[in-house]
Every structure is written in structure tokens, then in C-alpha cells.
Scaffold this motif. Sequence first.
Motif, PDB file in Angstrom:
ATOM      1  N   ILE A 176       0.837  -1.202   0.000  1.00  0.00           N
ATOM      2  CA  ILE A 176       0.000   0.000   0.000  1.00  0.00           C
ATOM      3  C   ILE A 176       0.872   1.253   0.000  1.00  0.00           C
ATOM      4  N   ASN A 177       1.981   1.234   0.785  1.00  0.00           N
ATOM      5  CA  ASN A 177       2.880   2.395   0.875  1.00  0.00           C
ATOM      6  C   ASN A 177       3.916   2.429  -0.241  1.00  0.00           C
ATOM      7  N   ARG A 178       3.835   1.475  -1.188  1.00  0.00           N
ATOM      8  CA  ARG A 178       4.776   1.388  -2.300  1.00  0.00           C
ATOM      9  C   ARG A 178       6.211   1.224  -1.790  1.00  0.00           C
ATOM     10  N   VAL A 179       6.359   0.412  -0.731  1.00  0.00           N
ATOM     11  CA  VAL A 179       7.663   0.153  -0.131  1.00  0.00           C
ATOM     12  C   VAL A 179       8.133  -1.235  -0.549  1.00  0.00           C
ATOM     13  N   LYS A 180       9.375  -1.327  -0.998  1.00  0.00           N
ATOM     14  CA  LYS A 180       9.950  -2.601  -1.391  1.00  0.00           C
ATOM     15  C   LYS A 180      10.657  -3.231  -0.199  1.00  0.00           C
ATOM     16  N   PRO A 205       6.228   6.791   3.977  1.00  0.00           N
ATOM     17  CA  PRO A 205       4.896   6.936   3.371  1.00  0.00           C
ATOM     18  C   PRO A 205       4.912   7.142   1.867  1.00  0.00           C
ATOM     19  N   ASP A 206       6.018   7.597   1.314  1.00  0.00           N
ATOM     20  CA  ASP A 206       6.065   7.888  -0.117  1.00  0.00           C
ATOM     21  C   ASP A 206       6.889   6.861  -0.886  1.00  0.00           C
ATOM     22  N   GLY A 207       6.926   5.643  -0.382  1.00  0.00           N
ATOM     23  CA  GLY A 207       7.693   4.597  -1.050  1.00  0.00           C
ATOM     24  C   GLY A 207       9.130   4.565  -0.562  1.00  0.00           C
ATOM     25  N   GLY A 208       9.894   3.662  -1.140  1.00  0.00           N
ATOM     26  CA  GLY A 208      11.280   3.521  -0.724  1.00  0.00           C
ATOM     27  C   GLY A 208      11.633   2.056  -0.565  1.00  0.00           C
ATOM     28  N   ARG A 209      12.587   1.778   0.282  1.00  0.00           N
ATOM     29  CA  ARG A 209      13.064   0.411   0.455  1.00  0.00           C
ATOM     30  C   ARG A 209      13.314   0.151   1.934  1.00  0.00           C
ATOM     31  N   VAL A 210      12.891  -1.023   2.389  1.00  0.00           N
ATOM     32  CA  VAL A 210      13.162  -1.480   3.757  1.00  0.00           C
ATOM     33  C   VAL A 210      13.971  -2.767   3.651  1.00  0.00           C
ATOM     34  N   THR A 211      15.166  -2.768   4.242  1.00  0.00           N
ATOM     35  CA  THR A 211      16.058  -3.921   4.170  1.00  0.00           C
ATOM     36  C   THR A 211      16.159  -4.572   5.538  1.00  0.00           C
ATOM     37  N   VAL A 212      15.872  -5.884   5.579  1.00  0.00           N
ATOM     38  CA  VAL A 212      15.989  -6.657   6.812  1.00  0.00           C
ATOM     39  C   VAL A 212      17.194  -7.579   6.654  1.00  0.00           C
ATOM     40  N   SER A 213      18.197  -7.408   7.509  1.00  0.00           N
ATOM     41  CA  SER A 213      19.403  -8.219   7.431  1.00  0.00           C
ATOM     42  C   SER A 213      19.706  -8.814   8.801  1.00  0.00           C
ATOM     43  N   ALA A 214      20.463  -9.911   8.812  1.00  0.00           N
ATOM     44  CA  ALA A 214      20.831 -10.582  10.073  1.00  0.00           C
ATOM     45  C   ALA A 214      22.126 -11.346   9.855  1.00  0.00           C
ATOM     46  N   TRP A 215      22.886 -11.523  10.951  1.00  0.00           N
ATOM     47  CA  TRP A 215      24.154 -12.244  10.870  1.00  0.00           C
ATOM     48  C   TRP A 215      24.552 -12.718  12.268  1.00  0.00           C
ATOM     49  N   SER A 216      25.525 -13.605  12.306  1.00  0.00           N
ATOM     50  CA  SER A 216      26.010 -14.147  13.572  1.00  0.00           C
ATOM     51  C   SER A 216      27.476 -13.778  13.745  1.00  0.00           C
ATOM     52  N   THR A 217      27.870 -13.517  15.017  1.00  0.00           N
ATOM     53  CA  THR A 217      29.277 -13.196  15.316  1.00  0.00           C
ATOM     54  C   THR A 217      29.842 -14.149  16.358  1.00  0.00           C
ATOM     55  N   GLY A 218      29.340 -15.366  16.404  1.00  0.00           N
ATOM     56  CA  GLY A 218      29.859 -16.364  17.331  1.00  0.00           C
ATOM     57  C   GLY A 218      29.087 -16.397  18.627  1.00  0.00           C
ATOM     58  N   ASP A 219      29.308 -15.418  19.515  1.00  0.00           N
ATOM     59  CA  ASP A 219      28.633 -15.437  20.805  1.00  0.00           C
ATOM     60  C   ASP A 219      27.340 -14.635  20.789  1.00  0.00           C
ATOM     61  N   SER A 220      26.990 -14.040  19.667  1.00  0.00           N
ATOM     62  CA  SER A 220      25.749 -13.270  19.575  1.00  0.00           C
ATOM     63  C   SER A 220      25.257 -13.261  18.138  1.00  0.00           C
ATOM     64  N   VAL A 221      23.967 -12.930  18.005  1.00  0.00           N
ATOM     65  CA  VAL A 221      23.372 -12.766  16.683  1.00  0.00           C
ATOM     66  C   VAL A 221      22.834 -11.340  16.596  1.00  0.00           C
ATOM     67  N   ASP A 257      15.480   1.541   6.806  1.00  0.00           N
ATOM     68  CA  ASP A 257      14.523   2.106   5.853  1.00  0.00           C
ATOM     69  C   ASP A 257      15.107   3.362   5.212  1.00  0.00           C
ATOM     70  N   THR A 258      14.444   3.830   4.165  1.00  0.00           N
ATOM     71  CA  THR A 258      14.855   5.062   3.478  1.00  0.00           C
ATOM     72  C   THR A 258      13.782   6.118   3.656  1.00  0.00           C
ATOM     73  N   GLY A 259      13.153   6.127   4.855  1.00  0.00           N
ATOM     74  CA  GLY A 259      12.020   6.999   5.114  1.00  0.00           C
ATOM     75  C   GLY A 259      12.384   8.396   5.569  1.00  0.00           C
ATOM     76  N   ILE A 260      11.537   8.953   6.456  1.00  0.00           N
ATOM     77  CA  ILE A 260      11.642  10.380   6.803  1.00  0.00           C
ATOM     78  C   ILE A 260      12.787  10.653   7.769  1.00  0.00           C
ATOM     79  N   GLY A 261      13.227   9.655   8.539  1.00  0.00           N
ATOM     80  CA  GLY A 261      14.358   9.843   9.444  1.00  0.00           C
ATOM     81  C   GLY A 261      14.022  10.706  10.648  1.00  0.00           C
ATOM     82  N   MET A 262      15.038  10.931  11.509  1.00  0.00           N
ATOM     83  CA  MET A 262      14.855  11.692  12.747  1.00  0.00           C
ATOM     84  C   MET A 262      16.043  12.635  12.953  1.00  0.00           C
ATOM     85  N   THR A 263      15.777  13.702  13.686  1.00  0.00           N
ATOM     86  CA  THR A 263      16.853  14.613  14.067  1.00  0.00           C
ATOM     87  C   THR A 263      17.644  14.009  15.235  1.00  0.00           C
TER      88      THR A 263
END
Length: 531
Positions: free
Chosen positions: A402-406, A440-456, A462-468
Motif C-alpha cells: 500500500i505504501n509502495r515500499v519494497k 509513506p512515499d515509497g522507498g526500500r526497507v532492508t531486513v538483514s541478520a548475521w552471527s558473530t559467534g557469541d551473539s546474533v 529504511d529510506t524513510g523520513i528519518g529523525m533529528t
Amino acid sequence: MTAVSRKAEPPSPAVELDYRDLFNGSPSGYIVTLEDGTIAEVNTTFANWIGRAREDLIGSSLLALLPVGDRIVYSTHALPQLSVGRSFAELAVDFLDADGTRLPALISATRQPAEGTRPALDRVVVFNAHARRLYERDLVRALRAAEKAEAARASAEADVLEKQAALREKDRILQESLAESRRKESLLQTVLDTVEVGVSVVDEEGNVILTNSRQRFIQRRALPPGSTQANECELLIFGPDRVTPLPPELRPVRRTVQGQSFSDQLVWFGTGDQQRAFSVTARSVQRQGGFQGSVIAFSDVTGLVNAVAAKEDFVANVSHELRTPLTSIMGYLDLALEEEEEIPAHVATSLKIALRNSEKLLELVSDLLSAAAGPSSIKQQSSDLADLLRSAMTSAAPRAEINRVKLVSDFPAQLPAFVDPQRIGQVIDNLLSNAVKYSPDGGRVTVSAWSTGDSVHFQVADTGIGMTAAEQTEVFTKFFRSGTSRKAAIPGVGLGLVITKNIVEGHQGTITLNSEVGRGTVFTVRLPAAG
């Protein structure tokens, strides 16, 4: 017979002289030039001295053998004297050898006027003045050194007198400064004893060098039973839960000794009814680029902490009391809608609107309860974080469309972790929902994950409005919403990230963010790996 007179002949010289040999073997250099300085003859001594062939020098110009400055002097001083007085004596010049090195010399010259067809000739005698030049330089240097020594002696004598006067003045100023320092020290101690904040100043080893009466009172509150004094490691200091003793490395003074500066560390001093909460702030003292100690302030925030706890209890109790009637209302609305075919269409529409609003209200009540409950209900087990991420992305896909987000995934097929799958799923849903909502005006949301041995780790970017920068410091505060989201009328009450942070910290994990206005936001979560 008449005697014939004969003219007397001059006696023959006792020694035959070879004048050319004398000319070339002379210890001094000889140069014979025309009036314009062209060399007509030169002896071997001079040619060897300047490292040039005699044949090359004949026909060249004497001026070419001089540096520019000496060439000007010879042209403007020596030649006019030869023209007028037909001689000059001891002109100091430098000659240039074949390598361009200056060779100091003294030259004298006489001019033989023209006679018949023979042109006028200048006979120049060249004396090597290297040793004399060195002697003159040494003499000048010695004279200058003597002048400097005399000047230094006079200056030193003047300095001694000046320093004696300066010492007397400094002694007077020191006495005045000492009196002023004592006055200021007394004033500072009075000010420190007046404020309602405990203040301690410690050196680089943690030794207290200044404290006020309020801080001494706070220290006595934390003394073990039967003790009149104790070091910080022995004091009864507890963490935010009021019962867990604070580890030595997390105690305020120990942290300052490690060079840390911090703000608003919440600790509890003492036990029982006398236990008090303090917000501790420390700032290091830097001098000449090195750590010289710290100033530590202890502010009593017991009343504020109790008020916040009371507010949390109130919110939790009210939310709990709201859940029961809301559940009942939704149940009756569901029953009424089961007979949708038998009621008027406009009534059915109104009932559906009431049901949707009831569901939203129940969701808000659930968020309030979750925020108040904290991480106490977490039950960790071996789980696959990759499955939880895939499930959350599937749930978020309709809203993203609906938000045209990939939505983009970047994580392995399996990623074991020791977590509460339901609560971590809630964390992922919150972060993914926010990422889609605030793009709200489209963009891209990337979900990534990885392991570093003792933690994940997993990350939602996102490429959205951001924050100050100011908004980022408040983002984990209850009911906080950024100004941009309010202007854009993006729905929400500001509890999702609070609940998310509570769940992550309940797993002994961390959550961080990095955001830039107009460029987007990145949330990164670190969790323990599989047990």
C-alpha cells in the motif's frame, strides 16, 4: 803607431735568468690584460690555482673570472684607477674556479701605456688571500664575541636587579593570592555545604580530595551496620531494582577512575526504609591533555522514582481494568454481527465501525500493559531467528505494498538464537511496521541478520523520513512521537519502541539506532546466540 780606442762592453751577467720560468713559477699569480680586460698572458701559478688551463684563459675576459658583485667593483673602481693613476693596490675580490667555488684573493695592478703598435697593458698581481680571509673572519668573530660577552654581562647584571625586584613583587602577590585562595576555599566549601546535592571531587586514583556535608550524609546512609567509615566497594549501593548490589566496576567512583564521564546513573543507597535513590553524574577533569580526576554529583531522586513507579502502576491498573469491559463489548458486537443478514445495513455498518475501534482500543491497552510489565514474562528457548524474520516480512507485505515500499531480505536460511520467539517476533514486527509506516512515499526497507559467534544481530533499515539528533535521544521514551510523524499524521501512540527496548534488554541484548532526516533510519539489535 796610433792606439785605437775601443768602446767598453758591459760585463756579462754571472747568471743566465729565464724570465718566463720566473714568471710561471712565481708563488703569486700574474695576469696581463688589455684595457678591456681581455687576458693576453697568465702564469701557470694562477691557472693552477683556479683549476683552468692556461691556454683556455688567454683570450678570455678577466671579468668572467669574477662573481657578479666583484665584477662590478672591478669595472667601477679598479679600471678607472688604472686609467687615471695607472695603478691600484690590494683590492679584495673572489675568483671563480672551474667548479664555481669562490677563491678569496688580493689583487694589485699597474698599467703600461701603449707604445708604438703595442697596446696598453694591465699587469695584475694576484695574491691568495684564503688564510688572511680566515684570519680576518676569526678576528671579527672574536671581536663580536667579546662585544656580545660584554653586552651579556651588562644584560645579566640588569636582569639580576630586575629579577630581584620581580621576586619581591611576586612574593607580595603570592601572599595576597594565598589570602584570596583561603577566602575562596572557605566560600566554596560554604556554597557546597548549602546545595542539596552531594558533591565529591576525587583524584585520578579515586581518593576524595573535596566533599560537602550533603555527600558525607549520603555516605553515612550507605555504611554497613556497625561501621563508621568504609571505602566505596564496601558501601551498600544497589542497582535500579533496589536489591542487586552494584558490582565494583559499575560504582560511580570506580567508573570515574577509569576516565569515564556519565550522566543520570540511577543507584540506591542504604537498605530498608532508609533506602534512597540517587541520580549520579560525573565529569572528568582534564589538565594538559591528561586525566586529573573527576567531579561527581549525587542528586536525590527518590520522590521522582517513586512517582514514576506510581504512574506505571496506575497505567497498568487502569489498562487492566479497561481490558475486561472492552473484551465484553467486542464479544457482544461479534454476536450482533453474526445476525448481520437480519439487521439493517446501516446498523451493521455502525456495528463494524464500533468493532474496529474497539479492536484498536484493545491493542492500545495491550501495549500499555506490555510497557508496564517490562521483560518479566520472557521465556527463552532455542529458536530460529531467520524464521521469525521471514514471518514478520510476510505479515508486513500488504502494508508495504500500500505504501509502495519494497521489502528486501538479507539473512541466511537459518540463524539459531536463544530467545523468546513470541516476544522477539513482537520486536521484529514493531521495527518492520515502523519502517514501513515512516516511509509513506515509497522507498526500500532492508531486513538483514548475521552471527558473530557469541551473539546474533538483526537490522531493519529504511529510506524513510528519518529523525533529528534531538529526536533520537527521546525515541525510547514512552508516548514520544517525532514532530515529522505528527505533521505527516502518521498514526501511533509512542509505545512500540519502548516495548521493543524492554524485550531486547530482557534478553540481555542491546538495541541501537542511526538516523538522518530525509535519509532514513537503521535499528540494530544484538541478541545472545544459541545456547
